[in-house]
Motif scaffolding. Structure first.
Motif, PDB file in Angstrom:
ATOM      1  N   THR A  35       0.852  -1.188   0.000  1.00 25.36           N
ATOM      2  CA  THR A  35       0.000   0.000   0.000  1.00 25.36           C
ATOM      3  C   THR A  35       0.886   1.236   0.000  1.00 25.36           C
ATOM      4  O   THR A  35       2.019   1.217   0.490  1.00 25.36           O
ATOM      5  CB  THR A  35      -0.937   0.003   1.228  1.00 25.36           C
ATOM      6  OG1 THR A  35      -1.823   1.124   1.154  1.00 25.36           O
ATOM      7  CG2 THR A  35      -0.156   0.086   2.529  1.00 25.36           C
ATOM      8  N   LEU A  36       0.379   2.310  -0.578  1.00 23.59           N
ATOM      9  CA  LEU A  36       1.106   3.576  -0.643  1.00 23.59           C
ATOM     10  C   LEU A  36       0.154   4.677  -0.207  1.00 23.59           C
ATOM     11  O   LEU A  36      -0.913   4.843  -0.788  1.00 23.59           O
ATOM     12  CB  LEU A  36       1.608   3.838  -2.067  1.00 23.59           C
ATOM     13  CG  LEU A  36       2.304   5.180  -2.316  1.00 23.59           C
ATOM     14  CD1 LEU A  36       3.592   5.269  -1.517  1.00 23.59           C
ATOM     15  CD2 LEU A  36       2.584   5.374  -3.801  1.00 23.59           C
ATOM     16  N   VAL A  37       0.517   5.390   0.829  1.00 20.90           N
ATOM     17  CA  VAL A  37      -0.326   6.452   1.361  1.00 20.90           C
ATOM     18  C   VAL A  37       0.490   7.743   1.406  1.00 20.90           C
ATOM     19  O   VAL A  37       1.607   7.752   1.913  1.00 20.90           O
ATOM     20  CB  VAL A  37      -0.839   6.114   2.781  1.00 20.90           C
ATOM     21  CG1 VAL A  37      -1.769   7.209   3.285  1.00 20.90           C
ATOM     22  CG2 VAL A  37      -1.555   4.771   2.783  1.00 20.90           C
ATOM     23  N   HIS A  38      -0.089   8.806   0.863  1.00 22.99           N
ATOM     24  CA  HIS A  38       0.603  10.105   0.865  1.00 22.99           C
ATOM     25  C   HIS A  38      -0.256  11.119   1.600  1.00 22.99           C
ATOM     26  O   HIS A  38      -1.487  11.104   1.504  1.00 22.99           O
ATOM     27  CB  HIS A  38       0.859  10.583  -0.562  1.00 22.99           C
ATOM     28  CG  HIS A  38       1.496  11.931  -0.633  1.00 22.99           C
ATOM     29  ND1 HIS A  38       2.809  12.150  -0.289  1.00 22.99           N
ATOM     30  CD2 HIS A  38       0.977  13.135  -0.975  1.00 22.99           C
ATOM     31  CE1 HIS A  38       3.085  13.448  -0.427  1.00 22.99           C
ATOM     32  NE2 HIS A  38       1.996  14.060  -0.844  1.00 22.99           N
ATOM     33  N   GLY A  39       0.362  11.980   2.346  1.00 26.56           N
ATOM     34  CA  GLY A  39      -0.395  13.000   3.066  1.00 26.56           C
ATOM     35  C   GLY A  39       0.531  14.007   3.722  1.00 26.56           C
ATOM     36  O   GLY A  39       1.755  13.912   3.614  1.00 26.56           O
ATOM     37  N   GLN A  40      -0.068  14.961   4.403  1.00 21.87           N
ATOM     38  CA  GLN A  40       0.686  15.988   5.113  1.00 21.87           C
ATOM     39  C   GLN A  40       0.431  15.851   6.610  1.00 21.87           C
ATOM     40  O   GLN A  40      -0.723  15.781   7.050  1.00 21.87           O
ATOM     41  CB  GLN A  40       0.284  17.383   4.631  1.00 21.87           C
ATOM     42  CG  GLN A  40       0.707  17.661   3.194  1.00 21.87           C
ATOM     43  CD  GLN A  40       0.339  19.074   2.754  1.00 21.87           C
ATOM     44  OE1 GLN A  40      -0.803  19.492   2.918  1.00 21.87           O
ATOM     45  NE2 GLN A  40       1.304  19.796   2.213  1.00 21.87           N
ATOM     46  N   LEU A  41       1.509  15.798   7.379  1.00 23.79           N
ATOM     47  CA  LEU A  41       1.427  15.621   8.824  1.00 23.79           C
ATOM     48  C   LEU A  41       2.352  16.605   9.521  1.00 23.79           C
ATOM     49  O   LEU A  41       3.321  17.097   8.938  1.00 23.79           O
ATOM     50  CB  LEU A  41       1.856  14.194   9.220  1.00 23.79           C
ATOM     51  CG  LEU A  41       1.100  13.014   8.618  1.00 23.79           C
ATOM     52  CD1 LEU A  41       1.821  11.717   8.968  1.00 23.79           C
ATOM     53  CD2 LEU A  41      -0.332  12.980   9.129  1.00 23.79           C
ATOM     54  N   SER A  42       2.063  16.841  10.776  1.00 24.71           N
ATOM     55  CA  SER A  42       2.993  17.621  11.588  1.00 24.71           C
ATOM     56  C   SER A  42       4.167  16.717  11.948  1.00 24.71           C
ATOM     57  O   SER A  42       4.029  15.485  11.976  1.00 24.71           O
ATOM     58  CB  SER A  42       2.311  18.105  12.866  1.00 24.71           C
ATOM     59  OG  SER A  42       2.035  17.011  13.727  1.00 24.71           O
ATOM     60  N   PRO A  43       5.343  17.272  12.229  1.00 26.63           N
ATOM     61  CA  PRO A  43       6.482  16.443  12.642  1.00 26.63           C
ATOM     62  C   PRO A  43       6.152  15.564  13.851  1.00 26.63           C
ATOM     63  O   PRO A  43       6.601  14.419  13.923  1.00 26.63           O
ATOM     64  CB  PRO A  43       7.559  17.479  12.980  1.00 26.63           C
ATOM     65  CG  PRO A  43       7.223  18.659  12.109  1.00 26.63           C
ATOM     66  CD  PRO A  43       5.717  18.689  12.081  1.00 26.63           C
ATOM     67  N   ALA A  44       5.361  16.079  14.792  1.00 23.59           N
ATOM     68  CA  ALA A  44       5.005  15.299  15.979  1.00 23.59           C
ATOM     69  C   ALA A  44       4.171  14.077  15.601  1.00 23.59           C
ATOM     70  O   ALA A  44       4.392  12.971  16.097  1.00 23.59           O
ATOM     71  CB  ALA A  44       4.238  16.166  16.971  1.00 23.59           C
ATOM     72  N   ALA A  45       3.208  14.270  14.697  1.00 27.17           N
ATOM     73  CA  ALA A  45       2.372  13.153  14.254  1.00 27.17           C
ATOM     74  C   ALA A  45       3.208  12.135  13.485  1.00 27.17           C
ATOM     75  O   ALA A  45       2.994  10.922  13.607  1.00 27.17           O
ATOM     76  CB  ALA A  45       1.234  13.664  13.393  1.00 27.17           C
ATOM     77  N   ALA A  46       4.172  12.611  12.696  1.00 31.26           N
ATOM     78  CA  ALA A  46       5.039  11.707  11.938  1.00 31.26           C
ATOM     79  C   ALA A  46       5.885  10.866  12.890  1.00 31.26           C
ATOM     80  O   ALA A  46       6.050   9.656  12.692  1.00 31.26           O
ATOM     81  CB  ALA A  46       5.931  12.507  10.997  1.00 31.26           C
TER      82      ALA A  46
END
Length: 256
Positions: free
Chosen positions: A182-193
């Motif tokens: 699976t390949l998932v792309h998105g935008q996250l905060s550094p803390a969430a990452a």
């Protein structure tokens, strides 16, 4: 790892070495198998009186077990650059190292691969000199590294896998039983990452635990699986070229 947990792990290893199952130990102790499992479970209680009884079953004594606890060294989670270079320089040594990380016995290695007993012994001795494992009599060994050993991201082993292995791995359809891609792309905060990365590490450790727990299954009941996980701040170059330049946010001072 606290001393109590280390003692439990040492006893588990002794039971495995003696070929004793929880059910067999339970009969020797006059307990139910479920009681023994709870005793060995994380957070379970094992009074010293019970340890003495287990020592009797194992035909050892508490002093010897305590000595083995004292011998326990913290597991290495990463090799040095020199160690990785040495491991990857010899394909057979790398294969034996991977087998040892999977807790394969000497007999399993020579049975499954075209490696002679002498070659396998040589590789184990070299891994002992490199500090990857501690070689014991009759080609038994104790790993000195974690099962979830982290290869250096830009190190010799990962570069070997990028150059020689990754294409072969990803060429598969990932549509077989127990397979997934699976390949998932998105935008996250550094803390969430960071939180997600930690959960991925836990998943890798769970995979390693499942592997160890199923060592007792016959070869016919098991299949080879490889788990590859990766997460990075990245956008495909072809997409990046199509991005519009970012507009700078105007500050209050620039608007005044």
């Amino acid at each position: 790892m606290p001393s109590t947990q280390t003692l439990v792990q040492v006893i588990k290893a002794e039971l495995k070495s003696a070929g004793l199952s929880y059910a067999q130990l339970a009969r020797q102790l006059g307990l139910s198998e479920s009681s023994v499992k709870r005793m060995f479970a994380s957070g379970g209680e094992m009074p010293l009186s019970r340890v003495d009884e287990i020592c009797r079953v194992l035909r050892t004594d508490f002093a010897e077990l305590a000595g083995r606890v004292a011998e326990q060294r913290p597991e290495l989670r990463e090799l040095t650059l020199a160690q990785e270079r040495a491991v990857v320089a010899d394909p057979r040594l790398l294969l034996v190292a991977i087998c040892c990380l999977s807790q394969w016995s000497f007999e399993q290695i020579v049975e499954h691969y075209s490696i002679s007993p002498a070659e396998a012994t040589r590789c184990l001795a070299q891994l002992d000199r490199l500090g990857v494992l501690e070689l014991r009599p009759q080609n038994r060994y104790k790993l000195l590294v974690a099962k979830t050993l982290r290869w250096r991201p830009q190190g010799p082993v990962m570069n070997f896998f990028r150059d020689r292995v990754m294409h072969d791995f990803f060429a598969g359809g990932f549509d077989g039983e127990g397979e997934l891609i699976t390949l998932v792309h998105g935008q996250l905060s550094p803390a969430a990452a960071r939180e997600l990365v930690e959960r991925l590490r836990q998943l890798a450790e769970d995979f390693a635990r499942q592997h160890l727990q199923q060592q007792k299954l016959s070869e016919a009941e098991k299949r080879q699986y490889t788990l590859v996980m990766g997460m990075r701040s990245w956008l495909f170059e072809g997409f990046r070229q199509l991005q519009k330049p970012r507009r700078l946010t105007r500050t209050a001072s620039s608007r005044s």
